[in-house]
Design a protein around this motif. Sequence first.
Motif, PDB file in Angstrom:
ATOM      1  N   ARG A   1      82.304 -35.710 102.216  1.00 32.94           N
ATOM      2  CA  ARG A   1      82.794 -34.962 101.061  1.00 32.94           C
ATOM      3  C   ARG A   1      82.414 -35.661  99.769  1.00 32.94           C
ATOM      4  O   ARG A   1      82.315 -36.882  99.725  1.00 32.94           O
ATOM      5  N   ILE A   2      82.269 -34.851  98.721  1.00 37.15           N
ATOM      6  CA  ILE A   2      82.003 -35.333  97.375  1.00 37.15           C
ATOM      7  C   ILE A   2      83.109 -34.788  96.481  1.00 37.15           C
ATOM      8  O   ILE A   2      83.423 -33.595  96.528  1.00 37.15           O
ATOM      9  N   SER A   3      83.711 -35.652  95.661  1.00 33.00           N
ATOM     10  CA  SER A   3      84.746 -35.187  94.724  1.00 33.00           C
ATOM     11  C   SER A   3      84.116 -34.300  93.668  1.00 33.00           C
ATOM     12  O   SER A   3      83.080 -34.641  93.100  1.00 33.00           O
ATOM     13  N   VAL A   4      84.742 -33.149  93.436  1.00 29.99           N
ATOM     14  CA  VAL A   4      84.272 -32.201  92.425  1.00 29.99           C
ATOM     15  C   VAL A   4      85.483 -31.673  91.669  1.00 29.99           C
ATOM     16  O   VAL A   4      86.626 -31.916  92.057  1.00 29.99           O
ATOM     17  N   SER A   5      85.242 -30.964  90.611  1.00 33.33           N
ATOM     18  CA  SER A   5      86.293 -30.274  89.873  1.00 33.33           C
ATOM     19  C   SER A   5      85.698 -28.960  89.382  1.00 33.33           C
ATOM     20  O   SER A   5      85.258 -28.847  88.240  1.00 33.33           O
ATOM     21  N   TRP A   6      85.649 -27.978  90.278  1.00 33.49           N
ATOM     22  CA  TRP A   6      85.021 -26.697  89.997  1.00 33.49           C
ATOM     23  C   TRP A   6      86.054 -25.583  89.973  1.00 33.49           C
ATOM     24  O   TRP A   6      86.810 -25.427  90.923  1.00 33.49           O
ATOM     25  N   PRO A   7      86.066 -24.766  88.939  1.00 28.04           N
ATOM     26  CA  PRO A   7      86.893 -23.560  88.981  1.00 28.04           C
ATOM     27  C   PRO A   7      86.336 -22.629  90.062  1.00 28.04           C
ATOM     28  O   PRO A   7      85.117 -22.540  90.244  1.00 28.04           O
ATOM     29  N   VAL A   8      87.218 -21.978  90.802  1.00 29.93           N
ATOM     30  CA  VAL A   8      86.797 -21.035  91.838  1.00 29.93           C
ATOM     31  C   VAL A   8      87.601 -19.744  91.727  1.00 29.93           C
ATOM     32  O   VAL A   8      88.720 -19.729  91.223  1.00 29.93           O
ATOM     33  N   ARG A   9      86.999 -18.685  92.199  1.00 29.56           N
ATOM     34  CA  ARG A   9      87.683 -17.400  92.353  1.00 29.56           C
ATOM     35  C   ARG A   9      87.560 -17.065  93.833  1.00 29.56           C
ATOM     36  O   ARG A   9      86.456 -16.941  94.357  1.00 29.56           O
ATOM     37  N   VAL A  10      88.690 -16.941  94.516  1.00 30.10           N
ATOM     38  CA  VAL A  10      88.705 -16.648  95.943  1.00 30.10           C
ATOM     39  C   VAL A  10      89.048 -15.175  96.123  1.00 30.10           C
ATOM     40  O   VAL A  10      90.072 -14.708  95.611  1.00 30.10           O
ATOM     41  N   TRP A  11      88.190 -14.463  96.823  1.00 33.31           N
ATOM     42  CA  TRP A  11      88.409 -13.044  97.062  1.00 33.31           C
ATOM     43  C   TRP A  11      89.037 -12.871  98.435  1.00 33.31           C
ATOM     44  O   TRP A  11      88.434 -13.177  99.453  1.00 33.31           O
ATOM     45  N   ILE A  12      90.289 -12.404  98.448  1.00 38.39           N
ATOM     46  CA  ILE A  12      91.032 -12.130  99.669  1.00 38.39           C
ATOM     47  C   ILE A  12      91.155 -10.622  99.751  1.00 38.39           C
ATOM     48  O   ILE A  12      91.890 -10.020  98.966  1.00 38.39           O
ATOM     49  N   ASP A  13      90.404 -10.020 100.656  1.00 40.77           N
ATOM     50  CA  ASP A  13      90.280  -8.564 100.718  1.00 40.77           C
ATOM     51  C   ASP A  13      89.776  -8.098  99.352  1.00 40.77           C
ATOM     52  O   ASP A  13      88.702  -8.491  98.948  1.00 40.77           O
ATOM     53  N   ASP A  14      90.533  -7.337  98.586  1.00 40.55           N
ATOM     54  CA  ASP A  14      90.085  -6.875  97.265  1.00 40.55           C
ATOM     55  C   ASP A  14      90.799  -7.589  96.129  1.00 40.55           C
ATOM     56  O   ASP A  14      90.712  -7.177  94.982  1.00 40.55           O
ATOM     57  N   GLU A  15      91.515  -8.652  96.432  1.00 41.83           N
ATOM     58  CA  GLU A  15      92.288  -9.384  95.428  1.00 41.83           C
ATOM     59  C   GLU A  15      91.598 -10.711  95.096  1.00 41.83           C
ATOM     60  O   GLU A  15      91.204 -11.452  95.986  1.00 41.83           O
ATOM     61  N   ALA A  16      91.467 -11.008  93.802  1.00 42.91           N
ATOM     62  CA  ALA A  16      90.875 -12.272  93.362  1.00 42.91           C
ATOM     63  C   ALA A  16      91.982 -13.248  92.980  1.00 42.91           C
ATOM     64  O   ALA A  16      92.926 -12.885  92.289  1.00 42.91           O
ATOM     65  N   VAL A  17      91.866 -14.488  93.446  1.00 43.45           N
ATOM     66  CA  VAL A  17      92.821 -15.542  93.142  1.00 43.45           C
ATOM     67  C   VAL A  17      92.041 -16.696  92.514  1.00 43.45           C
ATOM     68  O   VAL A  17      91.013 -17.116  93.040  1.00 43.45           O
TER      69      VAL A  17
ATOM     70  N   CYS B   1      87.050 -15.069 103.644  1.00 44.07           N
ATOM     71  CA  CYS B   1      87.093 -14.759 102.217  1.00 44.07           C
ATOM     72  C   CYS B   1      85.756 -15.115 101.578  1.00 44.07           C
ATOM     73  O   CYS B   1      84.924 -15.791 102.170  1.00 44.07           O
ATOM     74  N   TRP B   2      85.564 -14.632 100.364  1.00 45.92           N
ATOM     75  CA  TRP B   2      84.409 -14.988  99.532  1.00 45.92           C
ATOM     76  C   TRP B   2      84.905 -15.919  98.444  1.00 45.92           C
ATOM     77  O   TRP B   2      86.003 -15.729  97.910  1.00 45.92           O
ATOM     78  N   ILE B   3      84.102 -16.909  98.084  1.00 50.38           N
ATOM     79  CA  ILE B   3      84.476 -17.868  97.058  1.00 50.38           C
ATOM     80  C   ILE B   3      83.376 -17.904  96.000  1.00 50.38           C
ATOM     81  O   ILE B   3      82.222 -18.209  96.306  1.00 50.38           O
ATOM     82  N   ASP B   4      83.733 -17.532  94.762  1.00 48.53           N
ATOM     83  CA  ASP B   4      82.830 -17.668  93.619  1.00 48.53           C
ATOM     84  C   ASP B   4      83.098 -19.045  93.014  1.00 48.53           C
ATOM     85  O   ASP B   4      84.236 -19.331  92.616  1.00 48.53           O
ATOM     86  N   VAL B   5      82.083 -19.874  92.954  1.00 55.50           N
ATOM     87  CA  VAL B   5      82.208 -21.234  92.428  1.00 55.50           C
ATOM     88  C   VAL B   5      81.507 -21.288  91.083  1.00 55.50           C
ATOM     89  O   VAL B   5      80.368 -20.834  90.946  1.00 55.50           O
ATOM     90  N   MET B   6      82.192 -21.852  90.068  1.00 51.68           N
ATOM     91  CA  MET B   6      81.619 -22.000  88.736  1.00 51.68           C
ATOM     92  C   MET B   6      81.434 -23.497  88.453  1.00 51.68           C
ATOM     93  O   MET B   6      82.336 -24.151  87.946  1.00 51.68           O
ATOM     94  N   SER B   7      80.276 -24.015  88.819  1.00 57.51           N
ATOM     95  CA  SER B   7      79.991 -25.437  88.688  1.00 57.51           C
ATOM     96  C   SER B   7      79.096 -25.691  87.489  1.00 57.51           C
ATOM     97  O   SER B   7      78.056 -25.043  87.346  1.00 57.51           O
ATOM     98  N   GLU B   8      79.483 -26.628  86.636  1.00 63.01           N
ATOM     99  CA  GLU B   8      78.626 -27.005  85.508  1.00 63.01           C
ATOM    100  C   GLU B   8      77.371 -27.719  86.000  1.00 63.01           C
ATOM    101  O   GLU B   8      76.295 -27.552  85.451  1.00 63.01           O
ATOM    102  N   GLU B   9      77.508 -28.532  87.050  1.00 62.24           N
ATOM    103  CA  GLU B   9      76.376 -29.327  87.542  1.00 62.24           C
ATOM    104  C   GLU B   9      75.349 -28.479  88.293  1.00 62.24           C
ATOM    105  O   GLU B   9      74.146 -28.725  88.200  1.00 62.24           O
ATOM    106  N   LEU B  10      75.820 -27.483  89.055  1.00 59.72           N
ATOM    107  CA  LEU B  10      74.938 -26.718  89.932  1.00 59.72           C
ATOM    108  C   LEU B  10      74.756 -25.271  89.522  1.00 59.72           C
ATOM    109  O   LEU B  10      73.947 -24.560  90.104  1.00 59.72           O
ATOM    110  N   GLY B  11      75.518 -24.804  88.548  1.00 58.66           N
ATOM    111  CA  GLY B  11      75.517 -23.393  88.195  1.00 58.66           C
ATOM    112  C   GLY B  11      76.493 -22.642  89.082  1.00 58.66           C
ATOM    113  O   GLY B  11      77.140 -23.214  89.957  1.00 58.66           O
TER     114      GLY B  11
END
Length: 98
Positions: free
Chosen positions: A12-28, A56-66
């Motif tokens: 594992r690598i420590s990160v601090s990325w905002p994520v949006r997790v899609w559970i069925d049709d709901e985003a968290v 689930c689907w996970i949208d990751v918003m990483s500054e380092e990787l896009g």
Amino acid sequence: MTAIQERRRHPRISVSWPVRVWIDDEAVLGRAEDASRHGLWITVPTTTTLKLGKACWIDVMSEELGSFTVAGQVRYVAGRRVGLEIARPVPITPLEKE
């Protein structure tokens, strides 16, 4: 005292990325705290309906990787912290070289 056996296949690598997790049709909204080639450890609100085995689907918003989106399955839940196994590799190779 006995050592805990490591069960992870990838480090594992420590990160601090905002994520949006899609559970069925709901985003968290949440935050990834660490990542590996095939996993994410995230923190989400306590009201989240993530259960073991849930896909689930996970949208990751990483500054380092896009930004990128990955499909995952819940493998661990402890309160607000959730461990996800990711189907396709998380693109962390540039971070592993740092």
